[in-house]
Design a protein around this motif. Structure first.
Motif, short mmCIF file in Angstrom:
data_model
loop_
_atom_site.label_atom_id
_atom_site.label_comp_id
_atom_site.label_asym_id
_atom_site.label_seq_id
_atom_site.Cartn_x
_atom_site.Cartn_y
_atom_site.Cartn_z
N GLY A 97 -8.75 10.03 3.38
CA GLY A 97 -9.28 8.95 4.21
C GLY A 97 -9.03 7.58 3.64
N LYS A 98 -8.58 7.53 2.40
CA LYS A 98 -8.29 6.25 1.75
C LYS A 98 -6.81 6.13 1.42
N SER A 99 -6.33 6.99 0.54
CA SER A 99 -4.91 6.95 0.15
C SER A 99 -4.16 8.21 0.60
N VAL A 100 -4.89 9.16 1.20
CA VAL A 100 -4.30 10.38 1.75
C VAL A 100 -4.93 10.63 3.11
N ILE A 101 -4.11 10.89 4.12
CA ILE A 101 -4.64 11.20 5.44
C ILE A 101 -3.87 12.37 6.05
N SER A 102 -4.47 12.97 7.06
CA SER A 102 -3.82 13.97 7.89
C SER A 102 -3.46 13.34 9.22
N VAL A 103 -2.27 13.62 9.73
CA VAL A 103 -1.82 13.07 11.01
C VAL A 103 -1.30 14.20 11.89
N ASP A 104 -1.72 14.22 13.17
CA ASP A 104 -1.22 15.24 14.08
C ASP A 104 -0.12 14.66 14.98
N GLY A 105 0.38 15.48 15.89
CA GLY A 105 1.50 15.07 16.71
C GLY A 105 1.24 13.90 17.63
N ASP A 106 -0.03 13.67 17.97
CA ASP A 106 -0.40 12.53 18.80
C ASP A 106 -0.69 11.28 17.99
N GLY A 107 -0.55 11.38 16.68
CA GLY A 107 -0.81 10.23 15.81
C GLY A 107 -2.25 10.10 15.36
N ASN A 108 -3.10 11.05 15.75
CA ASN A 108 -4.50 10.98 15.34
C ASN A 108 -4.62 11.13 13.83
N MET B 9 0.83 -1.20 0.00
CA MET B 9 0.00 0.00 0.00
C MET B 9 0.87 1.25 0.00
N HIS B 10 0.45 2.24 -0.79
CA HIS B 10 1.09 3.55 -0.75
C HIS B 10 0.14 4.54 -0.10
N LEU B 11 0.63 5.28 0.89
CA LEU B 11 -0.19 6.23 1.63
C LEU B 11 0.51 7.59 1.66
N SER B 12 -0.22 8.64 1.31
CA SER B 12 0.28 10.00 1.45
C SER B 12 -0.20 10.57 2.78
N ILE B 13 0.71 11.21 3.50
CA ILE B 13 0.39 11.74 4.82
C ILE B 13 0.72 13.23 4.86
N LEU B 14 -0.26 14.02 5.28
CA LEU B 14 -0.03 15.42 5.59
C LEU B 14 0.16 15.51 7.10
N TYR B 15 1.40 15.78 7.51
CA TYR B 15 1.72 15.78 8.94
C TYR B 15 1.78 17.20 9.47
N ARG B 16 1.10 17.41 10.60
CA ARG B 16 1.12 18.71 11.28
C ARG B 16 1.20 18.45 12.78
N GLY B 17 2.38 18.66 13.34
CA GLY B 17 2.58 18.47 14.77
C GLY B 17 2.15 19.68 15.57
N SER B 18 2.74 19.84 16.74
CA SER B 18 2.30 20.92 17.64
C SER B 18 3.07 22.22 17.45
N LEU B 19 3.93 22.29 16.43
CA LEU B 19 4.65 23.53 16.14
C LEU B 19 3.68 24.60 15.64
N ILE B 20 3.64 25.74 16.31
CA ILE B 20 2.76 26.84 15.89
C ILE B 20 3.50 28.18 15.93
N SER B 21 4.82 28.15 15.84
CA SER B 21 5.61 29.37 15.93
C SER B 21 6.27 29.68 14.58
N CYS B 22 6.50 30.97 14.35
CA CYS B 22 7.09 31.40 13.09
C CYS B 22 8.02 32.57 13.31
N ASN B 23 9.01 32.67 12.46
CA ASN B 23 9.98 33.77 12.55
C ASN B 23 9.59 34.95 11.67
N TYR B 24 8.50 34.84 10.93
CA TYR B 24 8.01 35.93 10.10
C TYR B 24 6.77 36.54 10.74
#
Length: 285
Positions: free
Chosen positions: A209-220, A1-16
């Motif tokens: 939800g099938k071949s592309v999912i979003s994942v957060d820092g807790d693995g949800n 299986m090939h799965l695309s993951i959009l990962y977004r952890g708990s980082l919410i800071s920026c230098n701009y």
């Protein structure tokens, strides 16, 4: 299986400090940043442990990630894993770039946004040209505010012709824009009109939800960033079982990282295998 993951952890800071962004110049404590690093390490370990699957990963942080060495190291590690086809990241390109030499550059891609209200064009361009010289795949882009037209036009002239320069539509401002403004943005980015719509999505089929999912820092696991209800957790033993066809529950979808996966739009034909890093097929011919 090939799965695309959009990962977004708990980082919410920026230098701009872009005025339109809620995370502009936001700072996090050392404890908060350590948590983000721990989450990211756990995620990469999980990718490495699941050698029976192939993965493509796009990091979509709320803020700037590449100024932190653990994201640079993450891309190095991921691109050198045999079961990772691609590792891409959204970035303002303000970091040093020597680390890319430790990556498998055939798998690395950057989605690099120019913020003319915060960085001089020459600085951003020099970073793009360094990526180009180092043979790193990337797309360049900017938010489509008319006041930046001169900077955008000059940037297009200065970038190599084969570098795609995308324009993000400011959708709430579109009704107030002149025909000349809209024509200008489309001249710079022929795909700009694709980004000007709120696409009907309720009860439409989507790869999310099938071949592309979003994942957060807790693995949800979520279908995408825009449907908040989790469908599972990658750290549970039965995580694969929750993947499957689902119809969208939102009325519309208007963000590129969402609507590109709507089946009826067939945008996989436009972007091909570079859909995560927003590089159209025509720029590879």
């Amino acid at each position: 299986m090939h799965l695309s993951i959009l990962y977004r952890g708990s980082l919410i800071s920026c230098n701009y400090g872009c005025q339109y962004c809620p995370f502009a110049k936001k700072q996090q404590s050392a404890i908060e940043l350590a948590k983000d690093k721990q989450e990211l390490t756990k995620f990469i370990n999980w990718i490495e442990q699941n050698q029976q699957h192939d993965f493509s990963i796009l990091f979509t942080p709320w803020g700037e990630a590449l100024i932190h060495d653990w994201y640079q190291q993450a891309l190095i590690r991921l691109t050198n894993l045999p079961n990772v086809k691609k590792a891409a990241i959204q970035t303002n390109l303000s970091c040093k770039l020597d680390w890319v030499e430790d990556c498998d550059k055939n798998k690395l891609a950057l989605w690099a946004t120019f913020h003319p209200e915060w960085v001089k064009r020459d600085r951003y361009l020099s970073q793009c040209l360094e990526l180009y010289r180092r043979q790193v795949s990337f797309s360049a882009g900017v938010v489509g505010f008319p006041q930046f037209k001169s900077e955008i036009a000059t940037l297009r002239q200065e970038l190599p012709d084969d570098v795609y320069l995308w324009i993000n539509a400011v959708k709430k401002e579109l009704p107030n824009m002149s025909k000349a403004d809209l024509e200008f943005f489309e001249a710079i980015d022929p795909l700009f009109p694709l980004n000007t719509h709120h696409y009907p999505s309720r009860d439409r089929s989507c790869k999310a939800g099938k071949s592309v999912i979003s994942v957060d820092g807790d693995g949800n696991m979520r279908r995408c960033h825009f449907i908040k209800q989790p469908i599972g957790n990658i750290y549970h033993s039965n995580w694969e079982s929750v993947l499957g066809d689902r119809l969208c529950t939102n009325e519309t979808c208007h963000c590129h990282i969402g609507y590109v996966h709507l089946d009826y739009l067939e945008l996989d034909k436009v972007f091909g295998e570079r859909i995560l890093e927003r590089i159209p097929v025509r720029n590879e011919e």
